[in-house]
Design a protein around this motif. Sequence first.
Motif, short mmCIF file in Angstrom:
data_model
loop_
_atom_site.label_atom_id
_atom_site.label_comp_id
_atom_site.label_asym_id
_atom_site.label_seq_id
_atom_site.Cartn_x
_atom_site.Cartn_y
_atom_site.Cartn_z
N HIS A 33 17.34 -40.57 16.57
CA HIS A 33 17.67 -41.39 15.35
C HIS A 33 16.98 -40.49 14.04
O HIS A 33 15.74 -40.19 14.09
CB HIS A 33 17.06 -42.62 15.49
N ASP A 35 15.99 -41.56 11.47
CA ASP A 35 14.68 -42.24 10.53
C ASP A 35 13.58 -41.89 11.35
O ASP A 35 12.44 -42.01 10.89
CB ASP A 35 15.06 -43.94 10.98
N SER B 88 13.17 -49.81 9.11
CA SER B 88 13.69 -48.70 8.76
C SER B 88 13.97 -48.59 7.44
O SER B 88 13.82 -47.34 7.06
CB SER B 88 15.27 -48.85 9.77
#
Lengths: 310, 109
Positions: A33, A35, B88
């Motif tokens: 991912h 992030d 996030s």
Amino acid sequence: MDFKNYYKILGVEPSTSEDEIRRAYRKLARKYHPDVSKEEDAEIKMRDLNEAYDVLRDKEKRAAYDQLATGVSGDGSFQPPPGWDSGFEFRHDSANADEAQFSEFFSSLFGGQARRRHTHDPYRARGEDHHAIIEVDLEDAIHGASRDISLRGMQLDAQGKPALHSRTLSVRIPAGVKEGQYIRLNGQGMPGYGGAESGDLYLEVRFKPHPRYRVEGRDLYLNLPVTPWEAALGASIHVPTFAGSLEVSIPVGSQNGCKLRLKGKGIPGNPAGDLYLVLDLRLPIANTEAAKQAYRKLAQDLPFNPRDWS
Amino acid sequence: MKQTLIRTDVTVIGEVQALDTAELARACGAQVECVEQLVACGVIGTDDSKSTEPCFYSVDLSRALDARRLERDFGVGLEAAALILDLSQEVRRFKKLLHNLGHDLQRDK
């Protein structure tokens, strides 16, 4: 077009159960991912994972893919044979924002299934909205621009056979658009069913990195190198901006890292963003005897202790 | 491969042109009830100050799509999705901050 081995991408065997595929996807998604991943090509890997999982988590798509894969040798270019998907009913997932970024292989197999499936259905329904990403230069966001983007998918030809179709959209980027904003193109999504209107296409705006400016919302930041005497004594200097060269006054006694705000000189909008000049003090290098002498004289004439921790 | 060039007008989803509940639902491939759940769970917010109709912006569309993906691919509840999206967002903000300060995370691995 190359055949894509979705099982290999997820690191599983074709005989793997649905649960194991889900676990494999989740494990790899945590690894890649964007992030959290430190891998350089994390974004591309994540896109491949999403594409593979989109097919293998769906029973119908997986069964059709498996059937197709049995006749693939693995080398050379690949074209799906006519009627490869007969007998299968796919669910087109319009919530999948990544789908427009998926490979040509995916588009040619699953990109237009919703349209094909419903072509002969008697009811009318608006086409589904679609998503894609558009990468623009900062200059385009400030001045506005026109950009072409290419999208591909399957559509029925005049004989009713599915054919890969590529369309190029000439898109006007309005001045003042921000990173992360969506641009809606009315009627450029999936075609409607039974004569109903088409869906919309949403383009997510991303800025290409700029060598000089960084962007926060509509505000721009520019590191402005200045000499110690310009910072200490004040100065009037010319700064290149998107609005042309501007004369800026450096206040007397400025320090490194000070921010000077030029109101309304950022990305246009209501309100317009500001341009921040971040002072970046640069010291002349003492690489000649004259320069060393000048520093010695400064030290003598101007006693200064920057480490006054008392 | 057949090719077509299309010229088209655009609308920026922002302060001037917001999405209503039905438009956001369509953009997410969801039902209106799903958008109402996303609001109730705090995944997306509505700006009710200017209008009696809920208004949604680009950030809401982005969060709604991400939340639905988390729900579908990871089986998380919407409250957990809201928390994941907040965290996030913080990660992205801090990474940007570090980048601006001159740190390269790739070098530190």
